[in-house]
Design an enzyme around this catalytic site. Structure first.
Site, mmCIF file in Angstrom:
data_model
loop_
_atom_site.group_PDB
_atom_site.id
_atom_site.type_symbol
_atom_site.label_atom_id
_atom_site.label_comp_id
_atom_site.label_asym_id
_atom_site.label_seq_id
_atom_site.Cartn_x
_atom_site.Cartn_y
_atom_site.Cartn_z
ATOM 1 N N PHE A 20 0.845 -1.188 0.000
ATOM 2 C CA PHE A 20 0.000 0.000 0.000
ATOM 3 C C PHE A 20 0.884 1.243 0.000
ATOM 4 C CE2 PHE A 20 -3.677 -2.534 0.984
ATOM 5 C CZ PHE A 20 -4.764 -1.732 0.663
ATOM 6 N N HIS A 50 2.482 -6.154 6.913
ATOM 7 C CA HIS A 50 1.503 -6.390 5.843
ATOM 8 C C HIS A 50 2.166 -6.667 4.498
ATOM 9 C CE1 HIS A 50 -1.920 -5.065 8.370
ATOM 10 N NE2 HIS A 50 -1.012 -4.268 8.916
ATOM 11 N N ASP A 56 -3.909 -10.318 9.288
ATOM 12 C CA ASP A 56 -4.264 -9.128 10.066
ATOM 13 C C ASP A 56 -4.688 -9.548 11.467
ATOM 14 O OD1 ASP A 56 -3.861 -7.458 7.921
ATOM 15 O OD2 ASP A 56 -5.987 -7.060 7.546
ATOM 16 N N HIS A 60 -5.443 -4.266 13.995
ATOM 17 C CA HIS A 60 -5.297 -3.500 12.751
ATOM 18 C C HIS A 60 -6.504 -2.612 12.494
ATOM 19 C CE1 HIS A 60 -4.063 -2.414 8.780
ATOM 20 N NE2 HIS A 60 -4.906 -3.204 8.153
#
Length: 209
Positions: A20, A50, A56, A60
């Site tokens: 991301f 991640h 997760d 998170h």
């Protein structure tokens, strides 16, 4: 050639692994190198938990929730079904999974991609929140997919993550299911016992039943 009995469904973690935007990439530094003065090579890692295949933790997406070290491990180990929903579009909807819904085991992995992305692609497929609830109602305790998140990249409300929290489900993201036929397997994808972490890398594998 004998049939394959073990599928490695984890991407390689490297500096080129897609992440991301703004997340911490994988970096490896050498703190010691094998030499006449040193008996070992010793490395140090810096990365977001991640990067690559990961689990997760509830922390998170909720304050004061369980961290990676506190989650129970049983959800990450046991009978699992891989369901193909290749080309499903932005959201995995109930109709994409119904063809393989009879007798679901407690773990369901969804293959959305013909080939898992090796560069960042914000247009990945995610779960519709009603699909998460539909799976949970059928006894599913863990869901996973071959994209970076159960929610779209642009989501600010993280509706599917909030369904995970509400229904006490676990999740695996960034899997590689390119070579895995649809069907039932044993999943082994244990998170590391990382105190205070919002997620953990996993080495996820499927084993033929």
């Amino acid at each position: 050639m004998p049939p394959k009995t073990l599928w490695d469904i984890s991407p390689t973690v490297s500096p080129e692994a897609p992440i991301f935007p703004g997340d911490e990439p994988y970096r490896l530094n050498w703190t010691a190198r094998l030499s006449p003065e040193c008996p070992v090579n010793l490395s140090a890692l810096t990365m977001s938990p991640h990067v690559g295949a990961h689990a997760d933790a509830p922390l998170h997406y909720a304050n004061n929730a369980a961290d990676a070290a506190s989650v129970a491990l049983d959800a990450y180990l046991g009978p699992c079904r891989v369901i193909h929903a290749i080309g499903c579009g932005p959201l995995i909807r109930i109709e994409h999974l119904q063809h393989a819904a009879d007798g679901l085991p407690p773990r369901v992995l969804v293959r959305c991609c013909e080939r898992a992305d090796t560069v960042w692609n914000p247009e990945f497929s995610a779960f519709a929140p009603e699909t998460v609830a539909w799976l949970a109602a059928r006894g599913v305790r863990l869901i996973g997919l071959d994209t970076p998140s159960v929610d779209p990249a642009s989501s600010k409300s993280l509706d599917s993550h909030q369904q995970l929290l509400r229904l006490d489900l676990r999740v695996l993201e960034n899997l590689v299911l390119d070579e895995v036929p649809e069907g039932d397997y044993e999943l082994i994808a244990l998170p590391l016992k990382l105190a205070g972490a919002c997620a953990s890398p996993v080495r996820a594998v499927l084993r033929a039943l």
